[in-house]
Design a protein around this motif. Structure first.
Motif, PDB file in Angstrom:
ATOM      1  N   SER A 417      29.126  31.879  42.061  1.00 34.99           N
ATOM      2  CA  SER A 417      30.036  31.981  42.897  1.00 34.99           C
ATOM      3  C   SER A 417      31.597  33.108  42.183  1.00 34.99           C
ATOM      4  CB  SER A 417      31.080  31.205  43.389  1.00 34.99           C
ATOM      5  OG  SER A 417      32.320  31.362  43.381  1.00 34.99           O
ATOM      6  N   PRO A 418      32.234  33.642  42.984  1.00 31.18           N
ATOM      7  CA  PRO A 418      33.628  34.045  41.574  1.00 31.18           C
ATOM      8  C   PRO A 418      34.347  33.477  41.522  1.00 31.18           C
ATOM      9  CG  PRO A 418      33.402  34.581  43.801  1.00 31.18           C
ATOM     10  CD  PRO A 418      32.700  34.555  43.633  1.00 31.18           C
ATOM     11  N   SER A 419      35.374  33.608  41.200  1.00 28.58           N
ATOM     12  CA  SER A 419      36.903  32.420  40.876  1.00 28.58           C
ATOM     13  C   SER A 419      37.176  32.233  41.816  1.00 28.58           C
ATOM     14  CB  SER A 419      37.458  33.087  39.935  1.00 28.58           C
ATOM     15  OG  SER A 419      37.790  34.499  40.300  1.00 28.58           O
ATOM     16  N   ASP A 420      37.429  32.482  43.120  1.00 29.17           N
ATOM     17  CA  ASP A 420      37.945  31.811  44.048  1.00 29.17           C
ATOM     18  C   ASP A 420      37.108  30.970  44.966  1.00 29.17           C
ATOM     19  OD1 ASP A 420      36.213  34.184  44.911  1.00 29.17           O
ATOM     20  OD2 ASP A 420      37.270  35.109  46.472  1.00 29.17           O
ATOM     21  N   GLY A 421      35.973  30.290  44.328  1.00 27.14           N
ATOM     22  CA  GLY A 421      35.018  29.789  44.606  1.00 27.14           C
ATOM     23  C   GLY A 421      36.128  28.663  44.485  1.00 27.14           C
ATOM     24  N   VAL A 439      27.487  20.008  51.486  1.00 21.95           N
ATOM     25  CA  VAL A 439      26.052  20.607  52.740  1.00 21.95           C
ATOM     26  C   VAL A 439      24.804  20.116  51.477  1.00 21.95           C
ATOM     27  CG1 VAL A 439      24.980  22.570  53.446  1.00 21.95           C
ATOM     28  CG2 VAL A 439      28.306  22.149  53.658  1.00 21.95           C
ATOM     29  N   GLY A 440      24.969  20.737  50.029  1.00 21.71           N
ATOM     30  CA  GLY A 440      23.816  20.342  49.509  1.00 21.71           C
ATOM     31  C   GLY A 440      22.937  21.709  48.797  1.00 21.71           C
ATOM     32  N   ALA A 441      23.678  23.254  49.261  1.00 15.44           N
ATOM     33  CA  ALA A 441      23.879  24.337  47.994  1.00 15.44           C
ATOM     34  C   ALA A 441      23.920  23.857  46.787  1.00 15.44           C
ATOM     35  CB  ALA A 441      24.624  25.350  48.265  1.00 15.44           C
ATOM     36  N   LEU A 442      22.860  24.219  45.790  1.00 16.03           N
ATOM     37  CA  LEU A 442      23.455  23.486  44.275  1.00 16.03           C
ATOM     38  C   LEU A 442      23.932  25.298  43.596  1.00 16.03           C
ATOM     39  CD1 LEU A 442      19.253  23.166  43.828  1.00 16.03           C
ATOM     40  CD2 LEU A 442      21.163  21.350  44.130  1.00 16.03           C
ATOM     41  N   THR A 443      25.121  25.103  43.722  1.00 15.98           N
ATOM     42  CA  THR A 443      26.230  25.935  42.823  1.00 15.98           C
ATOM     43  C   THR A 443      26.077  25.636  41.214  1.00 15.98           C
ATOM     44  OG1 THR A 443      27.843  25.094  42.695  1.00 15.98           O
ATOM     45  CG2 THR A 443      27.308  26.187  44.737  1.00 15.98           C
ATOM     46  N   CYS A 444      26.322  26.606  40.740  1.00 16.11           N
ATOM     47  CA  CYS A 444      26.556  27.162  39.027  1.00 16.11           C
ATOM     48  C   CYS A 444      27.814  25.686  38.441  1.00 16.11           C
ATOM     49  CB  CYS A 444      26.758  28.273  38.757  1.00 16.11           C
ATOM     50  SG  CYS A 444      24.729  29.065  38.645  1.00 16.11           S
ATOM     51  N   PRO A 445      27.888  25.120  37.813  1.00 17.85           N
ATOM     52  CA  PRO A 445      29.075  24.639  36.950  1.00 17.85           C
ATOM     53  C   PRO A 445      30.597  25.449  36.637  1.00 17.85           C
ATOM     54  CG  PRO A 445      27.406  24.331  34.993  1.00 17.85           C
ATOM     55  CD  PRO A 445      26.606  25.547  36.976  1.00 17.85           C
ATOM     56  N   ASP A 446      30.545  26.159  36.926  1.00 15.17           N
ATOM     57  CA  ASP A 446      31.760  27.747  36.869  1.00 15.17           C
ATOM     58  C   ASP A 446      31.473  28.349  37.018  1.00 15.17           C
ATOM     59  OD1 ASP A 446      32.101  25.458  34.039  1.00 15.17           O
ATOM     60  OD2 ASP A 446      30.639  26.636  33.088  1.00 15.17           O
ATOM     61  N   ALA A 447      32.799  29.233  37.676  1.00 10.76           N
ATOM     62  CA  ALA A 447      32.878  30.824  37.771  1.00 10.76           C
ATOM     63  C   ALA A 447      32.403  31.468  37.453  1.00 10.76           C
ATOM     64  CB  ALA A 447      33.921  31.174  38.347  1.00 10.76           C
ATOM     65  N   TRP A 448      31.813  32.881  37.942  1.00 15.17           N
ATOM     66  CA  TRP A 448      31.330  33.784  37.051  1.00 15.17           C
ATOM     67  C   TRP A 448      32.045  33.786  35.989  1.00 15.17           C
ATOM     68  CZ3 TRP A 448      33.116  38.493  36.198  1.00 15.17           C
ATOM     69  CH2 TRP A 448      32.182  39.807  36.006  1.00 15.17           C
ATOM     70  N   GLN A 449      31.795  35.111  34.757  1.00  6.37           N
ATOM     71  CA  GLN A 449      32.141  35.447  33.856  1.00  6.37           C
ATOM     72  C   GLN A 449      30.997  35.606  33.098  1.00  6.37           C
ATOM     73  OE1 GLN A 449      34.435  33.497  31.289  1.00  6.37           O
ATOM     74  NE2 GLN A 449      32.945  31.691  30.432  1.00  6.37           N
ATOM     75  N   LEU A 450      31.032  37.299  32.417  1.00 11.48           N
ATOM     76  CA  LEU A 450      30.183  37.568  31.786  1.00 11.48           C
ATOM     77  C   LEU A 450      29.661  36.873  30.532  1.00 11.48           C
ATOM     78  CD1 LEU A 450      32.284  41.399  31.340  1.00 11.48           C
ATOM     79  CD2 LEU A 450      29.600  41.454  32.678  1.00 11.48           C
ATOM     80  N   HIS A 451      28.369  36.588  29.767  1.00  9.18           N
ATOM     81  CA  HIS A 451      27.464  35.948  28.882  1.00  9.18           C
ATOM     82  C   HIS A 451      28.486  36.526  27.822  1.00  9.18           C
ATOM     83  CE1 HIS A 451      24.412  34.174  26.649  1.00  9.18           C
ATOM     84  NE2 HIS A 451      24.653  33.479  26.980  1.00  9.18           N
ATOM     85  N   ARG A 461      36.306  38.537  29.613  1.00  4.47           N
ATOM     86  CA  ARG A 461      35.210  38.079  30.319  1.00  4.47           C
ATOM     87  C   ARG A 461      34.977  38.509  31.704  1.00  4.47           C
ATOM     88  NH1 ARG A 461      32.668  39.474  26.816  1.00  4.47           N
ATOM     89  NH2 ARG A 461      31.157  38.511  27.690  1.00  4.47           N
ATOM     90  N   LYS A 462      35.425  38.295  32.631  1.00  7.38           N
ATOM     91  CA  LYS A 462      35.854  38.484  33.740  1.00  7.38           C
ATOM     92  C   LYS A 462      36.325  40.427  34.406  1.00  7.38           C
ATOM     93  CE  LYS A 462      36.956  33.331  34.570  1.00  7.38           C
ATOM     94  NZ  LYS A 462      37.996  33.045  35.811  1.00  7.38           N
ATOM     95  N   THR A 463      36.236  40.969  33.090  1.00  9.72           N
ATOM     96  CA  THR A 463      36.276  42.349  33.160  1.00  9.72           C
ATOM     97  C   THR A 463      35.652  42.896  34.507  1.00  9.72           C
ATOM     98  OG1 THR A 463      36.180  44.737  32.625  1.00  9.72           O
ATOM     99  CG2 THR A 463      35.105  43.251  31.743  1.00  9.72           C
ATOM    100  N   LEU A 464      36.237  43.829  35.162  1.00  3.28           N
ATOM    101  CA  LEU A 464      35.749  44.339  36.890  1.00  3.28           C
ATOM    102  C   LEU A 464      35.289  46.064  36.463  1.00  3.28           C
ATOM    103  CD1 LEU A 464      35.252  45.415  39.732  1.00  3.28           C
ATOM    104  CD2 LEU A 464      37.104  46.281  39.868  1.00  3.28           C
ATOM    105  N   GLN A 465      35.592  46.721  35.478  1.00  2.79           N
ATOM    106  CA  GLN A 465      35.486  48.051  35.046  1.00  2.79           C
ATOM    107  C   GLN A 465      34.328  47.542  33.600  1.00  2.79           C
ATOM    108  OE1 GLN A 465      37.941  51.165  34.694  1.00  2.79           O
ATOM    109  NE2 GLN A 465      39.582  50.518  35.642  1.00  2.79           N
ATOM    110  N   GLY A 466      34.514  46.648  33.079  1.00  2.73           N
ATOM    111  CA  GLY A 466      33.452  46.680  32.535  1.00  2.73           C
ATOM    112  C   GLY A 466      32.010  46.146  32.322  1.00  2.73           C
ATOM    113  N   SER A 467      32.320  45.150  34.011  1.00  2.86           N
ATOM    114  CA  SER A 467      30.691  44.994  34.342  1.00  2.86           C
ATOM    115  C   SER A 467      30.153  46.236  35.262  1.00  2.86           C
ATOM    116  CB  SER A 467      30.467  43.566  34.933  1.00  2.86           C
ATOM    117  OG  SER A 467      32.066  43.857  35.956  1.00  2.86           O
ATOM    118  N   ILE A 468      31.221  46.902  35.960  1.00  2.00           N
ATOM    119  CA  ILE A 468      30.362  47.989  36.679  1.00  2.00           C
ATOM    120  C   ILE A 468      29.922  48.844  35.808  1.00  2.00           C
ATOM    121  CG2 ILE A 468      31.425  50.125  37.384  1.00  2.00           C
ATOM    122  CD1 ILE A 468      33.777  48.355  38.841  1.00  2.00           C
TER     123      ILE A 468
END
Length: 565
Positions: A417-421, A439-451, A461-468
């Motif tokens: 999920s993104p950080s707004d999760g 509800v039962g969804a298996l979500t990652c423990p942390d919000a999205w960021q680049l490895h 680590r959450k760069t928009l242009q870098g990930s694009i």
């Protein structure tokens, strides 16, 4: 006009250099005796760089193109002599000192007997530091003693003709071999278009891409139309596949010449040097800097055809890793929620976006899901689509049986999920991710960021242009593909644009819901994904233990329970 001086010949300069070499070989005594000749040879070596130029094969092809094309575009890698090579051509055209081997364009005089040339950089500062330096030998107009140490020979420069502003040369004239003078103007692409109007120009050099590229080239071609002059554009495509770049590369008229040049075309870039250079260049820029191939686009952010980035659907092997990416919507129709599935082949490193879902997607009968279930964009419903279990109010809200609820088929897939999760879900005291986990969804423990291994030079680590940029590189390298059944994603991809925001060029905040979900899951699948086999496992619905005999018995041991008893 200053009186025309006498000029040396190539034969004379070479003779002086040969004599100097012979004198040096005879020792210090002879050197002191003929010091004037040694100084003359050193003068020629410094102020007649044209004598030493030996073109690479790609430069010869570039020069030769001028014989047949009046608009030419060289898309080249860094450090291969792109700018130096064109500075040499500019000097040859300005002086009309065409070598015997010269195969290209020859600059004539206009019908009014003028001979005007322009050199245009991306900014006033870049024009001074790059073009002025390459042509005149110094980026400081006040250093007259250095003038002529660039590609234009010193003895051909009319020093009385200079118009300067501090360090910057605005214009000057050179003595040419046609018997007159050539007038040279330095401009930048940031200047008002009016400065380009009214002149009849024989040759224009446009160096590097600019924000007003299309308008600038239109002015340049207009200024050279009546003179049958030439416009030469050289660039390392850092801005990307601009409209003008695509116009030149995909020209069907036969009027535009396009050439690409890479590190492989420059003999001075050895394998050892290439390895060192690549190590210091961010991964997503290597293709652009080593091959002169654009990664990003002005206009289109992902400037690729469907044929380049799509593939026919196939069955994902059970041992491949899969991951779901989310983009939360807040208003349904205008801002839908998205779920995207991506698969990772651990053997090849390739990634495949193979399934998509939108809260505004239509069923087989063309009915949007939001009309079937009003809160289809909410985290609770998104989680239930993933785990293949209908909402508790499904029958009441839709009038349909539970068996008519259609999930996405991978109940145990992990979700990124993104950080707004981590933002609070309206009307609850829970975050969106907590709602989905409940509800039962298996979500990652942390919000999205680049490895940490991705774009290591980026602190954000959450760069928009870098990930694009990273995804654009993967598309270009055929390391990321999209199943052609993901029509919503492909629709957005075609519309996703760079836009102006003040002085910056940024990705548009429109047509990006599927694309954001793709960024999240495709960058994390190899690190957070689960095997396809595991993702297929069914999830049992949460059990409500509040009414169990144990819970009822335990009430007696609480004050609240005792009162009820």
């Amino acid at each position: 006009m200053t009186e025309r001086p006498e000029f040396t010949t190539r034969e004379y300069r070479d003779r002086v250099r040969s004599l100097a070499v012979m004198i040096v070989s005879q020792g210090k005594g002879k050197m002191r005796e003929h010091i004037h000749l040694l100084r003359l040879a050193a003068h020629f070596n410094k102020f007649y760089k044209l004598d030493f130029f030996e073109p690479y094969q790609y430069q010869m092809r570039w020069f030769r193109s001028g014989a047949n094309y009046l608009l030419r575009y060289l898309s080249a890698a860094n450090q291969i002599g792109k700018t130096y090579g064109e500075a040499v051509e500019f000097a040859i055209q300005a002086t009309a000192l065409y070598p015997v081997w010269w195969p290209g364009f020859r600059c004539d005089r206009a019908s009014d007997d003028t001979r005007i040339m322009w050199a245009i950089g991306i900014s006033t500062d870049a024009t001074r530091k790059v073009l002025q330096k390459e042509l005149l030998g110094t980026n400081d107009a006040r250093k007259r003693k250095e003038m002529g140490s660039g590609s234009i020979p010193r003895e051909r420069i009319d020093f009385d003709s200079f118009i300067t502003d501090g360090e910057t040369v605005k214009s000057f004239r050179v003595w040419d071999a046609t018997g007159g003078q050539t007038e040279i103007h330095f401009y930048s692409s940031t200047q008002d278009e009016k400065v380009f109007m009214g002149q009849r120009v024989m040759y224009i050099w446009v160096d590097e891409q600019s924000e007003k590229e299309a308008e600038l080239i239109a002015q340049c071609t207009t200024r050279t139309t009546n003179t049958e002059g030439c416009v030469a554009c050289t660039a390392t495509p850092e801005v990307g596949a601009t409209d003008f770049y695509n116009q030149c590369k995909h020209d069907k008229t036969g009027e535009i010449y396009f050439q690409n040049a890479t590190w492989n075309d420059a003999p001075h870039i050895t394998p050892e040097r290439r390895k060192s250079m690549e190590a210091r260049i961010p991964y997503w820029q290597r293709k652009m800097r080593s091959e002169g191939v654009p990664v990003l686009g002005v206009g289109a952010i992902y400037p690729y055809s469907d044929e380049q980035i799509t593939c026919t659907p196939f069955k994902i092997p059970d041992h491949w890793l899969v991951l779901a990416g989310l983009d939360f919507g807040y208003s349904g129709l205008a801002d839908p929620s998205i779920i995207l599935f991506v698969a990772y082949d651990p053997e090849t490193g390739k990634k495949y976006v193979f399934q998509e879902w939108s809260s505004e997607g239509e069923d087989l009968y063309g009915v949007p899901e939001s009309e079937v279930y009003f809160n289809s964009h909410m985290p609770d419903y998104m989680a239930r689509k993933i785990i293949d279990l209908p909402p508790e109010d499904w029958e009441e809200a839709t009038g349909k049986e539970p068996v008519e609820f259609v999930g996405l088929g991978l109940p145990s897939i992990r979700v990124i999920s993104p950080s707004d999760g981590n933002g609070q879900q309206a009307g609850t005291n829970m975050t969106r991710l907590e709602v989905m986990r409940d509800v039962g969804a298996l979500t990652c423990p942390d919000a999205w960021q680049l490895h940490e291994t991705q774009l290591p030079g980026y602190t954000n680590r959450k760069t928009l242009q870098g990930s694009i940029s990273l995804l654009a590189q993967w598309f270009q390298d055929n390391d990321l593909k999209i199943f052609n059944t993901c029509t919503g994603l492909l629709h957005e991809l075609r519309l996703y644009q760079w836009v102006k925001e003040g002085k910056k060029t940024v990705p548009s905040d429109k047509n990006n819901h599927h694309l954001d979900a793709m960024r999240y899951c495709s960058t994390r699948v190899e690190f957070d994904g689960v095997t396809m086999l595991r993702a297929k496992r069914k999830i049992q619905p949460p059990v409500d233990h509040s009414k169990s005999p144990y819970k009822r018995a335990m009430r007696a041991y609480s004050k609240a329970g005792a009162k009820k008893l």
